[in-house]
Design a protein around this motif. Sequence first.
Motif: not given
Length: 607
Positions: A456-471, A525-531, A520-521
């Motif tokens: 249910g994430i709709t914000d790209k910055e939130e996805y980036k934060r989650l990706i960093e935490e997951t990494l 959808t790309d961020l969701k898949k990466t996370y 940055d670009t």
Amino acid sequence: MALAMSLLIISCKKSEKEVEAPPTQLKFTPERTEVEVGKTATVTIVGTWNKTDKVQIANKEIITQQGEVTDNKINLLAKKVGTTKVNVLTADGRNRGNFEVTVTPTSELHFTPKKPEVEIGKATTVTIVGTWNTTDKVQIADKEIVTQQGEVTDNKINLLAKKVGTTKVSVLTADGRNRGSFEITVTPIAELHFTPERPEIEEGKTAEITIVGTWNTSDKVKVENTEIVEQQGEVTNNKITLLAKKVGDTKVEIFTANGHKRGSFQVIVTPKLLLSFSPESVSIEEGKTTIVTITGVWNTTDRVQITDGEVAALQGEVTDNKITLLAKKVGATKVEVFTKEGQSRGSFEVTVTPKLLLTFNPVKAVVKKEETTTVTIIGVWNTTDRIQIANNEIVELKGGVTNNKITLLAKKVGNTKVEIFTADNRSRGSFEVSVYTLANTLKLAYKADIPHYKTGITDKEEYKRLIEETLEAYEKLKLELEGLEKYPLDKYHYNMQDKTWHEGIRISRSATKHYKETKDTASLTDLKKTYEDLHLFGIDFAEVEIMARIAEQYRKKYPNNTEIEKLIKENFNGEYTNLDGPHLTNYLNNNIVTAFNKIIDIVNSLQ
């Protein structure tokens, strides 16, 4: 004097007689001239032609003189069919002779078309350009190729094509002079084509095949095997209607009236399109597989389509008319079979029911006397289910099941079994409860469930934060793995587990690289898949690998414990790569984590 006058009178009478004498008559060669209209003819004068003589033509519409008479030759041009007289007169108009000239029609004929072509078995008409005489006749060089049909009428020659080839057709006069000729070519039968070229008809149904080409009413359709297909009615609007009677294939041919083949096509009669299924309505327990048998002929080009792939999934290919389905989530969905063209061949409903067998966390509850403990039910609890305690003197149930949790009060030191039954007394599973008086501080802790990734994430910055935490979490898990001894690849199914672990590493590396390059670009959808990829194939796979290595250490510590060995064999086998998303995490928790905690229970009991 008198004598002189007499002589003068006699002399004058003699001169008068000489003047009145007829002129010398001429003859002509030929005596009767025939010339074809439009051509010239030369008539030779036999006798002496005087320069003062002149040629007189009775009808100048028929012929005209061409130039002067030279060398006793009269040149005449034929202008119109007919006959006229030509006279030669002296200067004073006396006739020296005559002859008749007959102008005949043009002898050489022409033809339209100049080089006719006709298909074998057909007739064609050639038009004569010129005057046809009733005494003329048509001569065909090779009558095996064409033959004349009837007499020449209205300047038309009718010919029938009999054999492929080329021959000459001539028109001759009564005395055998050639008035003209043409070549005629007989071509093979005009080949027909068909749409579709190779029709397939379901048994019991009809189909229309379109003829591409000209259909002649005298043509006929021949079906090689009428047990397989049968013609329905006549050919209309270039369409052949066929009824499929029996599964198989046969040839359909088109022939001319005289038996020449114009074309053919193969017809395949396929089994009936609609399939039936056994069972007709399928019920599967969540997490289990079932087989549905197809009644009818399954084609390798057919495909199975599941409306809701989250409820059920196809397992492998259809083999021996059997569809294998995996129940993934409680619910209902439709399973449909389609042809390669997208036609439905039939469908059935699948209902996925909750798992009958429940699991419990912990699998063995350890509780101090006079205290309570809570055991969580993993699975769907039905309000009709009931709890049965083997020995109510050791523990007793406190209240009902709420939020899948059972609360028990420890009454007496000892061990007892707690079991769940359905309304119709089927066991849904059980767990052990151990009541003690002194706390056991040496017990190993249970493995908590692997958390699901966030949705249910709709914000790209939130996805980036989650990706960093997951990494960051993934790196910590890999560091933990470095301190754990690797299991032997040649034992049990560890080899498959190792392959799955390394596939997770590959996917995680690729996802990490992609993220760093497109951070940055990248789109939402790309961020969701990466996370999600990093969580599933990084975190989840690493958690399983850690449990596998720890479980192996316990197996080595207790080499004679067959239960630990059995749990390892059945669960740490890497056979979860076909799952994705929440289904993967659910599977790992319900199977791998549960199995690991059972090993913890065994180790705790042995310690």
